[in-house]
Design an enzyme around this catalytic site. Structure first.
Site, short mmCIF file in Angstrom:
data_model
loop_
_atom_site.label_atom_id
_atom_site.label_comp_id
_atom_site.label_asym_id
_atom_site.label_seq_id
_atom_site.Cartn_x
_atom_site.Cartn_y
_atom_site.Cartn_z
N LYS A 137 -4.26 7.52 -1.25
CA LYS A 137 -3.81 6.37 -0.48
C LYS A 137 -2.45 6.60 0.18
O LYS A 137 -1.96 5.75 0.90
CB LYS A 137 -3.79 5.13 -1.34
CG LYS A 137 -5.19 4.68 -1.74
CD LYS A 137 -5.15 3.48 -2.64
CE LYS A 137 -6.50 2.91 -2.95
NZ LYS A 137 -7.51 3.82 -3.39
N LEU B 119 0.83 -1.20 0.00
CA LEU B 119 0.00 0.00 0.00
C LEU B 119 0.87 1.25 0.00
O LEU B 119 1.93 1.27 0.64
CB LEU B 119 -0.87 0.05 1.27
CG LEU B 119 -2.11 -0.81 1.34
CD1 LEU B 119 -2.67 -0.79 2.77
CD2 LEU B 119 -3.15 -0.30 0.35
N PRO B 120 0.42 2.33 -0.64
CA PRO B 120 1.19 3.58 -0.64
C PRO B 120 1.34 4.21 0.74
O PRO B 120 2.21 5.04 0.93
CB PRO B 120 0.38 4.50 -1.55
CG PRO B 120 -0.41 3.59 -2.41
CD PRO B 120 -0.71 2.39 -1.55
N CYS B 121 0.52 3.82 1.71
CA CYS B 121 0.64 4.38 3.06
C CYS B 121 1.54 3.55 3.95
O CYS B 121 1.70 3.85 5.13
CB CYS B 121 -0.73 4.56 3.70
SG CYS B 121 -1.60 3.01 3.96
N ASP B 122 2.16 2.51 3.40
CA ASP B 122 3.05 1.64 4.17
C ASP B 122 4.50 2.01 3.91
O ASP B 122 4.93 2.10 2.75
CB ASP B 122 2.81 0.17 3.80
CG ASP B 122 3.57 -0.77 4.71
OD1 ASP B 122 2.95 -1.31 5.64
OD2 ASP B 122 4.80 -0.94 4.50
#
Length: 161
Positions: A131, A111-114
């Protein structure tokens, strides 16, 4: 560290746990904080079939740095076996793309938020701005993205569930 002394990142995370969006998610049964031993938190996120998926977050430098999370076994208190990961109904959909067993041995969500996933994928910040990690929103943003995936039409439980 002495008892009662918190780092600024832990203080920020605990503050986010007391904010309305996180608390509402817990009240609605979307997620639940199971434990917090800084800098790690175990949070269960509920899928549309009622299965809870546990995420083990590393919250180092929170919220300035994005957290990273992996699926975690509720029974063994260890990394979740790949055969127990959520799947895509079609076999190749959004859920499978995020809960990957073929990338970094499933040690992070794609995920882009990880934090882990973002390394080497900086183009995601422009391609999927909604995201990306949002420090002002905090952990709730990450949990909302995971909850959305586990409750979308593409979600399928693990083959052995």
């Amino acid at each position: 560290m002495a008892t009662g002394v918190m780092t600024p990142d832990e203080r920020a995370f605990r503050g986010d746990l007391r904010k309305a969006p996180f608390m509402l998610g817990e009240l609605e049964g979307r997620w639940k904080l199971e434990s917090l031993e800084w800098p790690n938190a175990l949070i269960d996120v509920t899928a549309r079939d009622g299965l809870p998926y546990r995420l083990r977050f590393d919250l180092t430098n929170y919220p300035a740095a994005p957290p990273t999370a992996r699926l975690w076994s509720r029974v063994e208190n260890a990394a979740l076996a790949p055969g127990l990961f959520p799947r895509s109904i079609t076999g190749s959909g959004r859920v499978k793309d995020v809960f990957r067993t073929d990338w970094m041995n499933g040690t992070a969500l794609y995920l882009p938020c990880d934090r882990t996933a973002l390394a080497g994928h900086e183009s995601w910040l422009q391609q999927m701005p909604s995201k990306r990690w949002q420090p002002s929103v905090g952990i709730t943003h990450y949990l909302e993205l995971v909850h959305e995936l586990l409750n979308c039409p593409d979600y399928a439980p693990p083959a052995g569930a």
